[in-house]
Design a protein around this motif. Structure first.
Motif, PDB file in Angstrom:
ATOM      1  N   ASN A 179     -43.076 -13.969 -30.436  1.00 13.70           N
ATOM      2  CA  ASN A 179     -43.046 -15.312 -29.818  1.00 13.70           C
ATOM      3  C   ASN A 179     -41.700 -15.640 -29.186  1.00 13.70           C
ATOM      4  N   ARG A 180     -40.799 -14.661 -29.186  1.00 13.06           N
ATOM      5  CA  ARG A 180     -39.504 -14.853 -28.518  1.00 13.06           C
ATOM      6  C   ARG A 180     -39.508 -14.113 -27.178  1.00 13.06           C
ATOM      7  N   THR A 181     -38.895 -14.723 -26.184  1.00 12.21           N
ATOM      8  CA  THR A 181     -38.743 -14.073 -24.880  1.00 12.21           C
ATOM      9  C   THR A 181     -37.308 -14.274 -24.400  1.00 12.21           C
ATOM     10  N   TRP A 182     -36.659 -13.154 -24.076  1.00  8.25           N
ATOM     11  CA  TRP A 182     -35.261 -13.156 -23.629  1.00  8.25           C
ATOM     12  C   TRP A 182     -35.191 -13.039 -22.109  1.00  8.25           C
ATOM     13  N   LEU A 183     -34.246 -13.764 -21.532  1.00 11.57           N
ATOM     14  CA  LEU A 183     -33.933 -13.615 -20.116  1.00 11.57           C
ATOM     15  C   LEU A 183     -32.574 -12.931 -20.001  1.00 11.57           C
ATOM     16  N   LEU A 184     -32.523 -11.817 -19.281  1.00 12.91           N
ATOM     17  CA  LEU A 184     -31.274 -11.073 -19.105  1.00 12.91           C
ATOM     18  C   LEU A 184     -30.896 -11.056 -17.630  1.00 12.91           C
ATOM     19  N   PHE A 185     -29.676 -11.471 -17.327  1.00 13.42           N
ATOM     20  CA  PHE A 185     -29.233 -11.481 -15.929  1.00 13.42           C
ATOM     21  C   PHE A 185     -27.707 -11.475 -15.865  1.00 13.42           C
ATOM     22  N   LEU A 186     -27.183 -11.127 -14.700  1.00 12.61           N
ATOM     23  CA  LEU A 186     -25.760 -11.302 -14.383  1.00 12.61           C
ATOM     24  C   LEU A 186     -25.666 -12.362 -13.294  1.00 12.61           C
ATOM     25  N   PRO A 187     -24.718 -13.271 -13.396  1.00 12.26           N
ATOM     26  CA  PRO A 187     -24.599 -14.334 -12.384  1.00 12.26           C
ATOM     27  C   PRO A 187     -24.161 -13.774 -11.033  1.00 12.26           C
ATOM     28  N   GLU A 188     -24.170 -14.632 -10.048  1.00 15.00           N
ATOM     29  CA  GLU A 188     -23.829 -14.238  -8.683  1.00 15.00           C
ATOM     30  C   GLU A 188     -22.428 -13.613  -8.607  1.00 15.00           C
ATOM     31  N   ASN A 189     -22.348 -12.500  -7.878  1.00 12.34           N
ATOM     32  CA  ASN A 189     -21.100 -11.739  -7.685  1.00 12.34           C
ATOM     33  C   ASN A 189     -20.616 -11.029  -8.951  1.00 12.34           C
ATOM     34  N   GLU A 190     -21.490 -10.864  -9.930  1.00 11.20           N
ATOM     35  CA  GLU A 190     -21.175 -10.075 -11.121  1.00 11.20           C
ATOM     36  C   GLU A 190     -22.086  -8.841 -11.105  1.00 11.20           C
ATOM     37  N   ASP A 193     -23.293  -4.069 -14.948  1.00 12.89           N
ATOM     38  CA  ASP A 193     -24.578  -4.189 -15.639  1.00 12.89           C
ATOM     39  C   ASP A 193     -24.757  -3.256 -16.836  1.00 12.89           C
ATOM     40  N   ILE A 194     -23.755  -2.456 -17.209  1.00 12.33           N
ATOM     41  CA  ILE A 194     -23.896  -1.563 -18.353  1.00 12.33           C
ATOM     42  C   ILE A 194     -24.204  -2.361 -19.622  1.00 12.33           C
ATOM     43  N   GLU A 195     -23.465  -3.447 -19.845  1.00  9.93           N
ATOM     44  CA  GLU A 195     -23.669  -4.279 -21.025  1.00  9.93           C
ATOM     45  C   GLU A 195     -25.063  -4.898 -21.024  1.00  9.93           C
ATOM     46  N   LEU A 196     -25.525  -5.294 -19.837  1.00 12.10           N
ATOM     47  CA  LEU A 196     -26.850  -5.900 -19.718  1.00 12.10           C
ATOM     48  C   LEU A 196     -27.944  -4.878 -20.020  1.00 12.10           C
ATOM     49  N   LEU A 197     -27.782  -3.671 -19.500  1.00 11.64           N
ATOM     50  CA  LEU A 197     -28.751  -2.606 -19.758  1.00 11.64           C
ATOM     51  C   LEU A 197     -28.804  -2.254 -21.244  1.00 11.64           C
ATOM     52  N   TYR A 198     -27.629  -2.199 -21.874  1.00  7.99           N
ATOM     53  CA  TYR A 198     -27.614  -1.896 -23.305  1.00  7.99           C
ATOM     54  C   TYR A 198     -28.326  -2.991 -24.100  1.00  7.99           C
ATOM     55  N   ALA A 199     -28.078  -4.257 -23.766  1.00  2.00           N
ATOM     56  CA  ALA A 199     -28.751  -5.362 -24.457  1.00  2.00           C
ATOM     57  C   ALA A 199     -30.265  -5.262 -24.272  1.00  2.00           C
ATOM     58  N   HIS A 200     -30.683  -4.914 -23.057  1.00  6.85           N
ATOM     59  CA  HIS A 200     -32.111  -4.749 -22.765  1.00  6.85           C
ATOM     60  C   HIS A 200     -32.718  -3.643 -23.632  1.00  6.85           C
ATOM     61  N   LEU A 201     -32.007  -2.535 -23.735  1.00  2.93           N
ATOM     62  CA  LEU A 201     -32.473  -1.415 -24.555  1.00  2.93           C
ATOM     63  C   LEU A 201     -32.547  -1.812 -26.020  1.00  2.93           C
ATOM     64  N   LEU A 202     -31.512  -2.485 -26.514  1.00  2.00           N
ATOM     65  CA  LEU A 202     -31.466  -2.897 -27.915  1.00  2.00           C
ATOM     66  C   LEU A 202     -32.617  -3.843 -28.240  1.00  2.00           C
ATOM     67  N   LEU A 203     -32.891  -4.766 -27.327  1.00  2.00           N
ATOM     68  CA  LEU A 203     -33.996  -5.704 -27.541  1.00  2.00           C
ATOM     69  C   LEU A 203     -35.342  -4.983 -27.594  1.00  2.00           C
TER      70      LEU A 203
END
Length: 300
Positions: A179-190, A193-203
């Motif tokens: 019942n949980r849904t995560w939104l993963l993104f980097l803001p404009e001009n960021e 994405d390595i950290e974002l990809l790792y978080a996605h994998l961990l989730l």
């Protein structure tokens, strides 16, 4: 082709200068008969030194003399075999980090992929990312900042790591009952994405549902997503010098639509000043910290 000094070799190999000079004098690890502070070394010289150092320290049956007499291709084959034994017996990962950093500085994608694949298989995804992948990126950043070396090496490395993470993410099944849904993104001009990809994998590994938008997302894009999908948690990453007023706008957008959502803002270093005092968020500055929060959320 980029040339390395004796000081570079000391930094990359973690051997002292006297040891490197001695190895060359006694065992002819390099082509030059005599080396000193003014000597220049090739990528192959660097690679051979790192591999010989790793093998000599990982198994007593490998003598420096015999190793120096072998070609780089022969040493590389032995290294792949010895890596598995090393990981079974050791919890000190600095020699593996040195090997990976060396692969980056010599633009050896095959060696990098092979070493990292073995590490993922032997250690598991989470431990490998925390103990090896992120330290490699950190060590590369330090070496690039403190030496006149090609910044392209950093991009080369991150693309190799991205490829590995994308493969692992693709290989991990999606959650269908959460019942949980995560939104993963980097803001404009960021774009880091390595950290974002790792978080996605961990989730995904923990059975969490996540919507991965990727880098350089505008506030309009985030707003559109939030108005379409019910989001409970958010994960984003920013560099230490990112415009905090812009980040505050993103946090405001999220909290306006989902006031009860939990927001994680990841940075390499703990933020010295808060992005805002008005909107609650959690600043995590290393993968272990995020994993600890994630475990608490799952346990609720």
């Amino acid at each position: 082709m980029y040339s390395y000094t004796l000081n570079h070799l000391v930094q990359f190999s973690k051997l002292n200068e006297q040891m490197i000079v001695l190895w060359n004098k006694k065992y002819k690890i390099f082509n030059d008969e005599k080396i000193d502070k003014s000597s220049l070394f090739t990528q192959d010289d660097l690679k051979k030194l790192i591999i010989v150092s790793f093998l000599a320290n990982s198994n007593v049956r490998y003598t420096v003399e015999k190793l120096c007499a072998q070609s780089i291709s022969e040493l590389s084959i032995v290294t792949e075999f010895e890596l598995q034994n090393f990981l079974k017996k050791n919890k000190i990962f600095s020699p593996l980090i040195n090997l990976l950093v060396c692969s980056c500085f010599t633009y050896d994608a095959k060696s990098f992929d092979s070493i990292l694949s073995i590490c993922f298989k032997q250690l598991g995804i989470e431990e490998c990312c925390v103990k090896i992948v992120f330290p490699v990126i950190s060590q590369l950043a330090i070496l690039i900042d403190t030496n006149s070396v090609h910044s392209a090496i950093k991009s080369f490395t991150k693309n190799l790591i991205r490829k590995q993470l994308h493969f692992l993410i693709k290989s991990t099944p999606y959650s269908v009952d959460n019942n949980r849904t995560w939104l993963l993104f980097l803001p404009e001009n960021e774009f880091h994405d390595i950290e974002l990809l790792y978080a996605h994998l961990l989730l995904k590994l923990d059975g969490e549902k996540s919507i991965y938008l990727g880098d350089n997302q505008t506030k309009e894009s985030i707003n559109e997503c939030l108005n379409t999908i019910n989001i409970t948690h958010v994960f984003t990453y920013i560099n230490d010098d990112y415009d905090k007023d812009k980040m505050k706008d993103y946090l405001s957008t999220i909290k306006k639509i989902y006031p009860t959502s939990t927001i994680f803002v990841a940075t390499y270093n703990k933020l010295k000043e808060p992005i805002t005092e008005e909107i609650p968020y959690i600043n995590v500055n290393n993968p272990i910290m995020f994993k600890e929060y994630l475990d608490k959320i799952i346990a609720m």
